[in-house]
Structures are given as C-alpha cells and as structure tokens.
Enzyme design. Structure first.
Site, short mmCIF file in Angstrom:
data_model
loop_
_atom_site.label_atom_id
_atom_site.label_comp_id
_atom_site.label_asym_id
_atom_site.label_seq_id
_atom_site.Cartn_x
_atom_site.Cartn_y
_atom_site.Cartn_z
CG HIS A 377 -1.97 -0.99 1.24
ND1 HIS A 377 -3.23 -0.78 0.69
CD2 HIS A 377 -1.98 -2.24 1.73
CE1 HIS A 377 -3.95 -1.87 0.86
NE2 HIS A 377 -3.23 -2.78 1.49
CE LYS A 568 -6.12 13.64 -0.32
NZ LYS A 568 -6.40 12.33 -0.87
NE ARG A 569 -3.25 10.44 9.69
CZ ARG A 569 -2.73 9.52 10.49
NH1 ARG A 569 -3.32 8.34 10.59
NH2 ARG A 569 -1.66 9.76 11.21
CE LYS A 574 -2.01 10.72 2.66
NZ LYS A 574 -2.73 9.84 1.71
CB THR A 676 -9.99 5.10 -1.03
OG1 THR A 676 -9.35 5.43 0.20
CG2 THR A 676 -9.42 3.79 -1.54
CE LYS A 680 -13.84 6.29 0.91
NZ LYS A 680 -12.92 6.42 2.06
C1 26V Z 1 2.39 2.38 8.38
C2 26V Z 1 2.56 2.30 9.73
C3 26V Z 1 3.92 2.36 10.25
C4 26V Z 1 4.07 2.29 11.71
C5 26V Z 1 2.93 1.97 12.55
C6 26V Z 1 1.57 2.08 12.03
C7 26V Z 1 1.45 2.14 10.56
C8 26V Z 1 0.20 2.07 9.98
C9 26V Z 1 0.05 2.15 8.62
C10 26V Z 1 1.16 2.31 7.82
C11 26V Z 1 1.06 2.37 6.34
C12 26V Z 1 -0.09 3.04 5.83
C13 26V Z 1 -0.18 2.81 4.38
C14 26V Z 1 -1.46 3.33 3.81
O1 26V Z 1 -2.41 3.66 4.50
N1 26V Z 1 -1.49 3.40 2.52
C15 26V Z 1 -2.65 3.90 1.82
O2 26V Z 1 -3.39 2.77 1.41
C16 26V Z 1 -4.57 3.15 0.72
C17 26V Z 1 -5.34 1.87 0.45
O3 26V Z 1 -4.67 1.07 -0.45
C18 26V Z 1 -4.22 3.90 -0.54
O4 26V Z 1 -5.42 4.30 -1.16
C19 26V Z 1 -3.38 5.12 -0.21
O5 26V Z 1 -2.94 5.73 -1.40
C20 26V Z 1 -2.18 4.69 0.60
O6 26V Z 1 -1.46 5.83 1.05
#
Ligand code: 26V
Length: 833
Positions: A377, A568-569, A574, A676, A680
C-alpha cells in the site's frame, strides 16, 4: 482449549423459512408492546422507556437489529461449516469500520421499517444514529479499504472472514487549540459495544520467547523468560447487502493466562505478578499511529505477531475440523495480508507446518506460498517495515531460525540465477545488513506468497520497476494489480440519500450492487431535468453540511459558495501545503484587485497528523492561521473562507462527500499508491482537480480527461527532474508565488508568533522542496482557474459532474473484490440458504 464445533455456536433456532425478499422476516421493530426494542431497554438495562437516555435508546435499537441479523449470521456460519468451501481470511492490523447501525439497517433492507419504528416511538432517527461511537480502528486509507472490502465480500456472498485487533483505544481524537493539533485518547469502548460478541470459548494461547514489561514508559524485553498471552476473539457481524450473507470480523483482544504462574514468585511478589498480568493484557490497548518514528517501537512488533498467531491458530483449527491433508490447505484457505503488518504469517505458517504438522521443508514452503498473498500500500521507502534482528532473537527465536533458512535457500537461488552479482544478493536478502541488522518484511511477504499486488496501475508499475524491481525480475508472474474501490452502499446510498434517489428514479436501483449501471446516466448528462435534480441534491447536501457545521462547531459557511475540499491524513507527499499556497495566491489576488470577480469559495480541509510528525502538525497550524487571517480581513470577507474540520473520521467523511463540489487530489506524482477519497468524491458528484497519481489517473481515463482538471508533473517528470530541480528558481521567477511565500515568511499569518513558520520556509526552499510544491503550483493555479470558470456555468458543471458519476462504476470495491476472488483467491460465492 479446543472450542465447540462451529455449528454448536449457531443460535439454537435457525429460521429456514425466511421470505425470499429477505429484509424483514420475523422482525418486530414495530408495534407498541413487547417489541424487541422495549424488551432490550427493560431486560438489558432495567430501564423504563420513558426515562431512558439517548444512548440507552441507541443500545436497545442496535440490539433489536442484532436480533434480526443473528439468524442470518448463524445461518452463514453454519453454511460455511457444513459446505466447507474455500475460505478467504483478510488479515489486517486496521479495520476502519465506521458506525454500524445505519449500515446494518440499510444492508438488511430495513430502512423504512426502522425509521417508521423510530418515528412511532418519538425517536429522532438521525439523533439516534449520532449516539453511536465511530470506532477508529485504523489510521486512514489502508484501514478503510479493509472495511470496504469486508462489505463487498459479504455482499458478493464470498465465504470470508476478517482478522484484526480489538484496540481499546483507536485513532486519537483531534482537537485544535490556537491552530495546533492536540490529541486525546479515543475510549470508544467506554460503554459496551452492542455489535461485538466475545467468544471466550474460542480463546487461543500465543507463546513468546521472552517476557516483556513497560519500564518508565519504555517497552523492554526480558530475555530467557518465555511467556504466553491469551487471544480472546470478539466477533462483529458484517452484513452483506440484501442480508443474505452475514460474515464475521474477528478482532483479538489480549489477556493474561488464567493459570498465571504465581508459584514462581515469592509471596512478596504477589502484587508484582498481578501487575505483570495487567501489562500483558495491555498489548491490544492502543492502535499505533501511522508514523515512521514508531518503527522502532517493540510493542508494535508484538502486536503484529499476536494478530498473526491468533489468526493462523484459529484458521488452522477450523481447517483441521474437516481436513487431514495439509497439502490441501491452499485448496481450502486463501490468506490476504493487508500490507506487511501481518507478514510474520509467512514464518508462523511455516512453523505450524514444520513443527506441529511435521511436513518436510519443501512441502511446507510450497503450501505456505500457495496459501498467502500480499498487498502493498505504499511506495514511501520510510514506510517499508524493517524490524531489528535482535528483537526477533529475543521474542521469536524459532521464527528467526525459519527466516534464516528461507533466506539461505533463496539467496542460493539468486546466486544460481545471477552468478557473481553480489550486490543483487545483498539487495534482495531478507536481512538488511547495513547499520544494525534488520529483517525486511516486504521481502519476506513477497517471497512467502504467490501474489503481490499494488492498488492502482501506476503503483503496481512503480513497484515492478522501482521499489522491488529485483523481485519482479525474478518472479514476474507473482506481480499483479488490483485497483482499489469503495463500497457504494456506505459511500453513496447511505451517505447521500438525495443523489441516490435521484439516480434510482432515473435508472433504477441495480447500481447498488452493480455500480457499472451508473453508465446509464451518461445519456442523462445533458438532460435539463436530471441536471436540475442533480444540482438540487448537491445544494441540499451543502445546506445540510453547513447546518451541521454551524450546530457542532459554530462555524458558518455559505452553501452558495463552491465547496473546495481536501480531506486525508496530513502528510508532506499529499501536499496540503500546495493547497494552502494556492489559497494564499488567490487571497493576494483579491487583496490587490478588490474588484476581481471571483466565485465565492469555501476551502475545506480535514485530516490528522501523526502525533510525532511535527512538520505535518505545523501545516495544520498554517491552515488554521491562514483561515484566521482571512476571516479577519475585511478585504476578502464573504469571498473566500478557509475551514479546518477537526476530528476527521469516517462519520465526518460521510457528511462531507455529498456536499463537495471540487475534490483536491494533489499528491506529488508517484507517491500516492491509490487514494480512495478521490473515488468517494467522484461518486458523489464532485469534480476532481488533481495530479496524475494513484487511481486518479484511472478515474480520469474512465471519465475522459476533458471532464477532469489534471495538472502538474507526471511521475516520470518528477523522477527525471529531481537531480536538477531547484525551488529557488520558482521563487525568483514567479512573482505571484514569491509574494505568497513572502506573506508566510514575513509573519503575515503569524503576527503574534513570529518565526513560527520558519520550518516551512526551510522545507520549501532551504531543503530543496522534496515534494516539489513549487514546481506544480503554477499549473495548479491554471487548472484552478479552469475549474472556477466552469463552476460559474452550472449547466456545464452539472453536465461534467454527472459524467463523472456515470464513470465511477469501476471504483466500486465490489469490482476490486471480484478480481481478488477470481485472480488471486480462486474462491466462489457460498450463499447461505
Ligand atoms: C504504516 C505504519 C507504520 C508504523 C505503525 C503504524 C502504521 C500504519 C500504517 C502504515 C502504512 C499506511 C499505508 C497506507 O495507508 N497506505 C494507503 O493505502 C490506501 C489503500 O490502499 C491507498 O489508497 C493510499 O494511497 C495509501 O497511502
């Protein structure tokens, strides 16, 4: 600790005579006496309906709906146990599920019934829905995708289950003080949750090679003292649309073992022993924020292993009930790993097959690879998980042994295939040898599975050609794309009743489960009557949003202004900062040309910054200070307004999507895996201004680029210009851009906090503007001008917006899931009947 067989767990009475048009079989939400609702108030809460609190009413209502779905849930579970179909297990550290009551009612086709029952009891339906907490069991896109996927799997009647963790505290709650983000704990389980059912009889034991304690707030491993934890399943129903299939989301909570060995402590250490058991139970206390600085936190690795051990323990137990031949595991089980977070599954499944089931190495390896599949992701190198080898040594010594053996065999293969290419061997190794040894979790996931997929075409291609190129060269057949999608039930039908009924009146309601049906709207895009209905629905949603905002935050916005949104975050890639720079340029134009004819506009921002990501927090501060300055400047009053929505969550997204006119998807090309929220917004009739990144590229392809506002460098141009890119050039040669930046740098937005935004200057100029804001600002402004001009012509705007809705069919998560099912999982529907 063997559980009851699945069938015994089913409700004693299974109603096999439900009416064909499911929905309402045997439901008594109406009627004045003895209804489910009153009975729940009375028996669950010993509460007189006349004096019940709003939350009591919600609980009683939710329990009534749960009674209805319990039959279907039990029937689904029983069908899977009896028919023993190949099952999908979707394993994810995050499920951002959102509120459940309205969603379950809709998917059970009970809307009319529930709303009239509420009316009869003098209950305000929307106020009732507002009583439900929004479980923030995820950070953002990845977690919400998992939730949309569960909805689609149940709707497609796929035999599937989700596995995750039951965090007691989800994503922090965000408030804004003096423009700064503050975080508060999200105690969403303060009151019992009506949707979860604890299944203590299906507990599992998880063994670790050491013990761990929190010492002065630090997580510490205690070597050579093996320990165990108990995983307690909490099941939540996942109601498919139509209510035929009700799948299960199983979230694991951690508990200390009952037979905690107090003997090994002297009597004097009794209290210490108990404290330790409390600590053990705190493993699933809190969700980790998505933040690269958290990479070093050991508790997160323990959480990941706990999820994997519980989930594999549970699914292999289920497999054993009907099967004895482990070679057939891949015929019966598909496990999808949502990012590398659960990628320890590779080593854990190998451990089970080798040590418990006594398969040979080659057989075990083959079964493991054929059973597992991995979704990536992110392309951000700092987000690719790596864990220190020494933690493995202490915590999971057997798993490390297995990983070493996988690596030894694999690197032999690499050497045989690329003789003499030592650099390649080092690049591909499961162990990163540079600067303290680490295990590379993405390599483990790719190697231990038969499928690696990206989440949009461009992302998959970048994975193949850049991020893990060596692996794509060696195993090209493993790599595939599955473009993301979102569920049209929650994101269109439920969130936007006005547009949904306009659509259904025009083309019927088959779009709810077959979103490609929206294509039929193309023919209506120029229809004056339908355009008017579309604009009316948009206007109603904007009024509703403005009213809600006023009531909840006392901020007034003008529903006749254009709603220009980015939610978004908050992350540098971004580029919320690019958006603010655009706002500042427009603000300056208005100050310099007071008579400029400009469409009134409300710029809406929302999103959380990871608590330790100080630059993202500073960007929030800048947005808020710009908002304050604009509010206080009579020269621009009533013409532009900036709003930062605190506490952006699933519920707030549902409120905002229907009201948006323009969606900003403006990441540096090549960095957003998919996105995503872009989908929406599109479904809800917003037009998109954006870069050629992630799934936005595919959205523009579907809608036609002439119906999009695309701008900026392509991913290729970003990569090619990196060596010579100099942001100073833009500062020196583009006067409008320079003037906007100077306003920030001269504390125009921070009169009483001089210098507070200096780090933004550093990021944009001194440190080279890594995300290339200044390179894209000019073309962003051009695209913006085109968008604003079009907005001044409501008919043409409506025409293009309708064409966008009509082209959004591809972005249903039903389509994504159908592709996963046929191309990766090889599973078929298993209707419960
Ligand atoms: C990384 C970490 C690292 C440390 C602890 C917690 C944690 C939690 C999540 C992540 C990675 C997040 C990756 C993510 O959310 N990617 C997003 O995924 C979406 C669904 O596929 C996608 O639409 C977004 O473009 C993408 O940024």
């Amino acid at each position: 600790m063997e559980p009851e067989p699945l069938t015994a767990r089913a409700q004693p009475h299974i109603d096999s005579h439900l009416p064909p048009r499911y929905g309402c079989g045997g439901i008594q939400l109406t009627g004045n006496e003895n209804t489910f609702y009153e009975r729940h108030l009375l028996f669950d809460k010993a509460e007189d309906p006349a004096t019940a609190s709003a939350r009591d009413k919600f609980d009683a209502f939710a329990h009534s709906v749960r009674d209805v779905l319990a039959h279907r849930w039990a029937r689904t579970t029983e069908t899977y146990a009896r028919q023993d179909p190949k099952m999908v297990y979707y394993v994810s550290m995050e499920f951002l599920i959102g509120r459940s009551l309205a969603n379950n009612v809709t998917n059970l086709l009970l809307d009319d019934l529930a709303q009239s029952a509420a009316a009869q009891k003098n209950i305000d339906w929307l106020a009732l829905l507002d009583q439900e907490p929004d479980p923030g069991l995820g950070n953002g896109g990845l977690g919400r995708l998992a939730a949309c996927f569960l909805d689609s799997m149940a709707t497609l009647q796929l035999p599937a289950m989700g596995y995750g963790l039951r965090y007691e505290y989800g994503m922090f709650q965000q408030s804004i003080r003096d423009g700064w983000q503050h975080e508060q704990p999200d105690n969403w389980l303060r009151r019992p949750d009506p949707w979860e059912i604890a299944r203590p009889e299906e507990c599992l034991e998880v063994a670790f090679g050491c013990s761990f304690v929190m010492h002065n707030g630090n997580f510490e491993l205690i070597p050579n003292r093996p320990s165990t934890l108990i995983g307690v399943p909490f099941d939540r129903p996942v109601v498919g649309y139509g209510g035929q299939t009700v799948n299960t989301l199983r979230l694991w909570g951690a508990a200390a073992p009952d037979d905690f060995d107090f003997q090994q402590f002297s009597a004097g250490e009794f209290v210490g022993a108990l404290t330790e058991s409390l600590l053990a139970a705190s493993l699933t206390r809190v969700l980790y924020p998505d933040d690269s600085t958290t990479r070093g936190r050991g508790l997160r690795l323990v959480q990941e292993y706990f999820l994997v051990a519980c989930s594999l323990g549970d699914l292999t137990r289920r497999f054993r009930r009907a099967n004895t031949d482990w070679y057939r595991l891949p015929d019966k089980v598909a496990i999808q790993l949502n990012d590398t977070h659960p990628s320890l599954a590779v080593a854990e499944l190998m451990r089970i097959l080798l040590d418990v089931e006594h398969l040979g190495w080659d057989e075990a390896w083959n079964v493991t690879q054929q059973t597992l599949a991995y979704t990536n992701h992110t392309l951000l190198p700092e987000a690719l998980e790596q864990w220190p080898l020494e933690w493995f040594q202490l915590l999971l010594p057997r798993h490390l042994e297995i990983i070493f053996e996988i690596n030894r065999r694999f690197l032999d293969q690499v050497r045989a295939r690329f003789p003499g290419d030592d650099q390649r061997v080092a690049r591909m190794s499961l162990i990163d040898e540079a600067g303290g040894k680490h295990v590379r979790m993405a390599h483990l996931a790719i190697l231990g599975s038969h499928s690696t997929n990206g989440v949009a075409e461009i992302h998959t291609n970048l994975l193949r050609t850049h991020t893990v190129r060596d692996f794509a060269e060696m195993f090209p057949e493993r790599f595939n794309n599955k473009t993301n999608g979102v569920t049209p039930r929650r994101w269109l039908q439920l969130a936007n009743p006005a547009l949904s009924s306009a659509i259904s009146n025009a083309i019927g309601d088959a779009w709810i489960t077959n979103l490609e049906e929206l294509r039929a709207l193309r023919a209506l895009a120029t229809d004056r009557g339908f355009q008017a209905e579309f604009l009316e629905a948009k206007r109603a949603a904007k009024v509703q949003f403005a009213n809600w905002l006023k009531a909840s935050t006392n901020v007034a916005i003008d529903p006749d202004s254009m709603f220009d949104c980015q939610v978004k975050r908050i992350h540098e890639y971004k580029r919320q900062l690019l958006n603010v720079l655009r706002v500042i340029v427009l603000y300056n134009r208005l100050r310099e040309h007071p008579n400029l004819q400009l469409q009134p506009r409300t710029f809406i921002f929302g999103g959380k910054a990871a608590p330790a990501y100080w630059l993202a927090k500073l960007i929030i501060k800048l947005i808020n200070n710009v908002a304050g300055t604009i509010d206080g400047d009579p020269a621009v009053h009533g013409r532009i307004k900036v709003v930062f929505l605190p506490e952006y969550d699933v519920t707030l997204a549902e409120r905002l999507m229907p009201a948006a006119d323009l969606s900003n998807q403006i990441s540096t090309a090549g960095y957003e895996a998919s996105g995503t929220s872009n989908m929406k917004f599109m479904m809800n009739g917003a037009l998109t201004i954006g870069t050629r990144d992630g799934a936005t590229i595919e959205m523009a392809q579907e809608a036609g680029e002439e119906n999009f506002f695309l701008f900026g460098l392509t991913a290729q141009q970003v990569a090619d210009s990196r060596p010579w890119y100099d942001p100073h050039w833009h500062y020196n040669h583009e006067p409008e851009i320079r003037a906007a930046l100077d306003l920030i740098f001269t504390d125009h937005f921070s009169r009483y906090e001089p210098g507070v935004f200096a780090p933004i200057r550093d990021a944009l100029l001194t440190h080279g503007d890594h995300y290339m804001h200044l390179a894209d600002l000019h073309s962003y402004l051009d695209a913006d001008a085109r968008a604003v001009q079009l907005y001044g012509d409501p008919t043409t705007w409506a025409h293009k917006a309708i064409l966008n809705v009509a082209a959004s069919g591809k972005f249903s998560s039903d389509r994504s899931i159908a592709q996963y099912a046929s191309e990766i999982w090889h599973v078929r529907p298993c209707p419960a009947f």
